[in-house]
Design a protein around this motif. Structure first.
Motif, PDB file in Angstrom:
ATOM      1  N   TYR A  15       0.880  -1.165   0.000  1.00  0.00           N
ATOM      2  CA  TYR A  15       0.000   0.000   0.000  1.00  0.00           C
ATOM      3  C   TYR A  15       0.919   1.217   0.000  1.00  0.00           C
ATOM      4  CZ  TYR A  15      -4.150  -2.765   1.407  1.00  0.00           C
ATOM      5  OH  TYR A  15      -5.208  -3.634   1.477  1.00  0.00           O
ATOM      6  N   VAL A  16       1.241   1.694  -1.182  1.00  0.00           N
ATOM      7  CA  VAL A  16       2.155   2.821  -1.352  1.00  0.00           C
ATOM      8  C   VAL A  16       1.322   4.098  -1.285  1.00  0.00           C
ATOM      9  CG1 VAL A  16       3.860   3.899  -2.859  1.00  0.00           C
ATOM     10  CG2 VAL A  16       3.611   1.399  -2.823  1.00  0.00           C
ATOM     11  N   THR A  17       1.681   5.006  -0.383  1.00  0.00           N
ATOM     12  CA  THR A  17       0.910   6.229  -0.223  1.00  0.00           C
ATOM     13  C   THR A  17       1.793   7.456  -0.367  1.00  0.00           C
ATOM     14  OG1 THR A  17       1.185   6.284   2.180  1.00  0.00           O
ATOM     15  CG2 THR A  17      -0.769   5.135   1.319  1.00  0.00           C
ATOM     16  N   ARG A  18       1.139   8.546  -0.734  1.00  0.00           N
ATOM     17  CA  ARG A  18       1.782   9.858  -0.755  1.00  0.00           C
ATOM     18  C   ARG A  18       0.726  10.881  -0.362  1.00  0.00           C
ATOM     19  NH1 ARG A  18       2.253  12.242  -6.968  1.00  0.00           N
ATOM     20  NH2 ARG A  18       0.004  12.441  -7.272  1.00  0.00           N
ATOM     21  N   ARG A  19       1.197  12.067  -0.006  1.00  0.00           N
ATOM     22  CA  ARG A  19       0.308  13.206   0.276  1.00  0.00           C
ATOM     23  C   ARG A  19       0.511  14.184  -0.875  1.00  0.00           C
ATOM     24  NH1 ARG A  19      -3.752  14.444   3.496  1.00  0.00           N
ATOM     25  NH2 ARG A  19      -3.893  16.581   4.128  1.00  0.00           N
ATOM     26  N   VAL A  72       9.305   0.196   5.897  1.00  0.00           N
ATOM     27  CA  VAL A  72       7.947  -0.201   5.502  1.00  0.00           C
ATOM     28  C   VAL A  72       7.266  -0.685   6.781  1.00  0.00           C
ATOM     29  CG1 VAL A  72       8.617  -0.792   3.152  1.00  0.00           C
ATOM     30  CG2 VAL A  72       8.635  -2.573   4.898  1.00  0.00           C
ATOM     31  N   PHE A  73       5.946  -0.589   6.812  1.00  0.00           N
ATOM     32  CA  PHE A  73       5.208  -0.870   8.038  1.00  0.00           C
ATOM     33  C   PHE A  73       4.208  -1.995   7.804  1.00  0.00           C
ATOM     34  CE2 PHE A  73       6.541   3.523   7.822  1.00  0.00           C
ATOM     35  CZ  PHE A  73       7.276   3.638   8.994  1.00  0.00           C
ATOM     36  N   HIS A  74       4.396  -3.115   8.520  1.00  0.00           N
ATOM     37  CA  HIS A  74       3.490  -4.252   8.393  1.00  0.00           C
ATOM     38  C   HIS A  74       2.127  -3.868   8.961  1.00  0.00           C
ATOM     39  CE1 HIS A  74       1.753  -8.151   9.758  1.00  0.00           C
ATOM     40  NE2 HIS A  74       2.006  -8.410   8.482  1.00  0.00           N
ATOM     41  N   LEU A  75       1.090  -4.067   8.171  1.00  0.00           N
ATOM     42  CA  LEU A  75      -0.274  -3.754   8.605  1.00  0.00           C
ATOM     43  C   LEU A  75      -1.038  -4.986   9.046  1.00  0.00           C
ATOM     44  CD1 LEU A  75      -1.345  -1.242   5.807  1.00  0.00           C
ATOM     45  CD2 LEU A  75      -0.789  -0.699   8.185  1.00  0.00           C
ATOM     46  N   HIS A  91       0.562 -10.732   3.026  1.00  0.00           N
ATOM     47  CA  HIS A  91       1.227  -9.854   3.984  1.00  0.00           C
ATOM     48  C   HIS A  91       1.157  -8.434   3.422  1.00  0.00           C
ATOM     49  CE1 HIS A  91       2.796 -13.505   5.844  1.00  0.00           C
ATOM     50  NE2 HIS A  91       3.102 -13.904   4.616  1.00  0.00           N
ATOM     51  N   PHE A  92       0.452  -7.551   4.120  1.00  0.00           N
ATOM     52  CA  PHE A  92       0.211  -6.188   3.650  1.00  0.00           C
ATOM     53  C   PHE A  92       1.111  -5.202   4.388  1.00  0.00           C
ATOM     54  CE2 PHE A  92      -3.517  -8.509   2.479  1.00  0.00           C
ATOM     55  CZ  PHE A  92      -3.951  -7.930   1.300  1.00  0.00           C
ATOM     56  N   PHE A  93       1.714  -4.290   3.612  1.00  0.00           N
ATOM     57  CA  PHE A  93       2.625  -3.292   4.152  1.00  0.00           C
ATOM     58  C   PHE A  93       2.225  -1.894   3.696  1.00  0.00           C
ATOM     59  CE2 PHE A  93       4.992  -7.160   4.302  1.00  0.00           C
ATOM     60  CZ  PHE A  93       5.778  -7.056   5.428  1.00  0.00           C
ATOM     61  N   HIS A  94       2.432  -0.935   4.583  1.00  0.00           N
ATOM     62  CA  HIS A  94       2.287   0.478   4.235  1.00  0.00           C
ATOM     63  C   HIS A  94       3.668   0.989   3.844  1.00  0.00           C
ATOM     64  CE1 HIS A  94       1.366   4.858   5.545  1.00  0.00           C
ATOM     65  NE2 HIS A  94       1.270   4.703   4.248  1.00  0.00           N
ATOM     66  N   ALA A 138      -8.640  -5.036   1.348  1.00  0.00           N
ATOM     67  CA  ALA A 138      -9.063  -5.496   2.674  1.00  0.00           C
ATOM     68  C   ALA A 138      -8.526  -4.653   3.828  1.00  0.00           C
ATOM     69  CB  ALA A 138      -8.666  -6.958   2.871  1.00  0.00           C
ATOM     70  N   TYR A 139      -7.288  -4.191   3.733  1.00  0.00           N
ATOM     71  CA  TYR A 139      -6.666  -3.497   4.864  1.00  0.00           C
ATOM     72  C   TYR A 139      -6.389  -2.020   4.594  1.00  0.00           C
ATOM     73  CZ  TYR A 139      -6.446  -8.243   6.437  1.00  0.00           C
ATOM     74  OH  TYR A 139      -6.803  -9.519   6.797  1.00  0.00           O
ATOM     75  N   VAL A 140      -6.924  -1.491   3.510  1.00  0.00           N
ATOM     76  CA  VAL A 140      -6.771  -0.059   3.232  1.00  0.00           C
ATOM     77  C   VAL A 140      -7.265   0.790   4.403  1.00  0.00           C
ATOM     78  CG1 VAL A 140      -7.537   1.836   1.744  1.00  0.00           C
ATOM     79  CG2 VAL A 140      -6.718  -0.284   0.717  1.00  0.00           C
ATOM     80  N   PRO A 141      -8.377   0.424   5.090  1.00  0.00           N
ATOM     81  CA  PRO A 141      -8.808   1.248   6.238  1.00  0.00           C
ATOM     82  C   PRO A 141      -7.755   1.383   7.336  1.00  0.00           C
ATOM     83  CG  PRO A 141     -10.596  -0.173   5.530  1.00  0.00           C
ATOM     84  CD  PRO A 141      -9.364  -0.607   4.763  1.00  0.00           C
ATOM     85  N   LEU A 142      -6.809   0.457   7.429  1.00  0.00           N
ATOM     86  CA  LEU A 142      -5.763   0.567   8.441  1.00  0.00           C
ATOM     87  C   LEU A 142      -4.790   1.705   8.159  1.00  0.00           C
ATOM     88  CD1 LEU A 142      -4.877  -3.179   9.093  1.00  0.00           C
ATOM     89  CD2 LEU A 142      -6.404  -1.683  10.417  1.00  0.00           C
ATOM     90  N   LEU A 143      -4.805   2.226   6.938  1.00  0.00           N
ATOM     91  CA  LEU A 143      -3.919   3.342   6.601  1.00  0.00           C
ATOM     92  C   LEU A 143      -4.322   4.627   7.321  1.00  0.00           C
ATOM     93  CD1 LEU A 143      -3.570   2.726   2.769  1.00  0.00           C
ATOM     94  CD2 LEU A 143      -1.841   2.282   4.536  1.00  0.00           C
ATOM     95  N   ASP A 144      -5.566   4.693   7.794  1.00  0.00           N
ATOM     96  CA  ASP A 144      -6.072   5.896   8.475  1.00  0.00           C
ATOM     97  C   ASP A 144      -5.627   5.959   9.925  1.00  0.00           C
ATOM     98  OD1 ASP A 144      -7.360   6.764   6.202  1.00  0.00           O
ATOM     99  OD2 ASP A 144      -9.225   5.751   6.719  1.00  0.00           O
TER     100      ASP A 144
END
Length: 145
Positions: A15-19, A72-75, A91-94, A138-144
Motif C-alpha cells: 500500500y504505497v501512499t503519498r500526500r 515499511v510498516f506491516h499492517l 502480507h500487507f505493508f504500508h 481489505a486493509y486499506v482502512p488501516l492506513l487511516d
C-alpha cells in the motif's frame, strides 16, 4: 508470519501512499493489455529465504520502478482463497513515499509470470470510493490509523 502455513503461497502487498494536493493517495495500477484484471496494488510472491518486508520492496521496484529504502510498516497478514481455489498467505505493508509523478507506465521486471507486462500506474484518493481487484483493498482502512 511463517505460521500461516506452507500449503499457502506467500505474497507481499504494498500500500504505497503519498500526500498530494491536500489528499492522501494510494498507488494503483492497471495491466495495459488486460484491463479485466482490474485495479491492483504492487504485490507478488515471496522468494524462499526472503522476508515479507524484503519481498515488498523488491516487488515495488519490479512492478512500479520505485526504489524504497526507507522503513515499511506491516499492517496485517491473513489467509485468503482465490476464486480459482488457490490458497494465499497475504502480507500487507504500508509504504509511504514522496513521488512527484501523477502517472507513469512501467514494464515489469524480475522474471516472474508478469515479466514484460506494462503497468499503467496512478494515484487514487483515500479513502477509496471503489474496491481493488482480488480483495486487495481489505486493509486499506488501516492506513487511516
Amino acid at each position: 508470519m511463517s505460521g500461516l502455513g506452507s500449503a499457502y503461497s506467500q505474497k507481499a502487498y504494498a500500500y504505497v501512499t503519498r500526500r498530494a494536493e491536500g489528499d492522501d493517495q494510494l498507488l494503483v495500477f492497471r495491466e495495459r493489455d488486460d484491463p479485466r484484471a482490474g485495479v491492483q496494488v504492487p504485490k507478488g510472491g515471496i522468494d524462499r529465504g526472503e522476508t515479507p518486508g524484503v519481498a515488498v520492496r523488491r516487488e515495488l521496484r519490479e512492478e512500479s520502478g520505485l526504489v524504497h529504502d526507507s522503513p515499511v510498516f506491516h499492517l496485517a497478514s491473513d489467509r485468503w482463497r482465490r476464486s480459482d481455489g488457490k490458497r494465499v498467505a497475504r502480507h500487507f505493508f504500508h509504504v509511504p513515499v514522496e513521488e512527484p509523478r501523477d502517472e507513469w507506465a512501467h514494464e515489469v521486471t524480475g522474471g516472474g509470470e508478469d515479466d514484460g507486462l506494462t503497468y499503467d500506474l496512478s494515484w487514487r484518493a483515500l479513502p477509496l470510493s471503489n474496491g481493488l481487484a482480488k480483495g486487495m483493498h481489505a486493509y486499506v482502512p488501516l492506513l487511516d490509523r
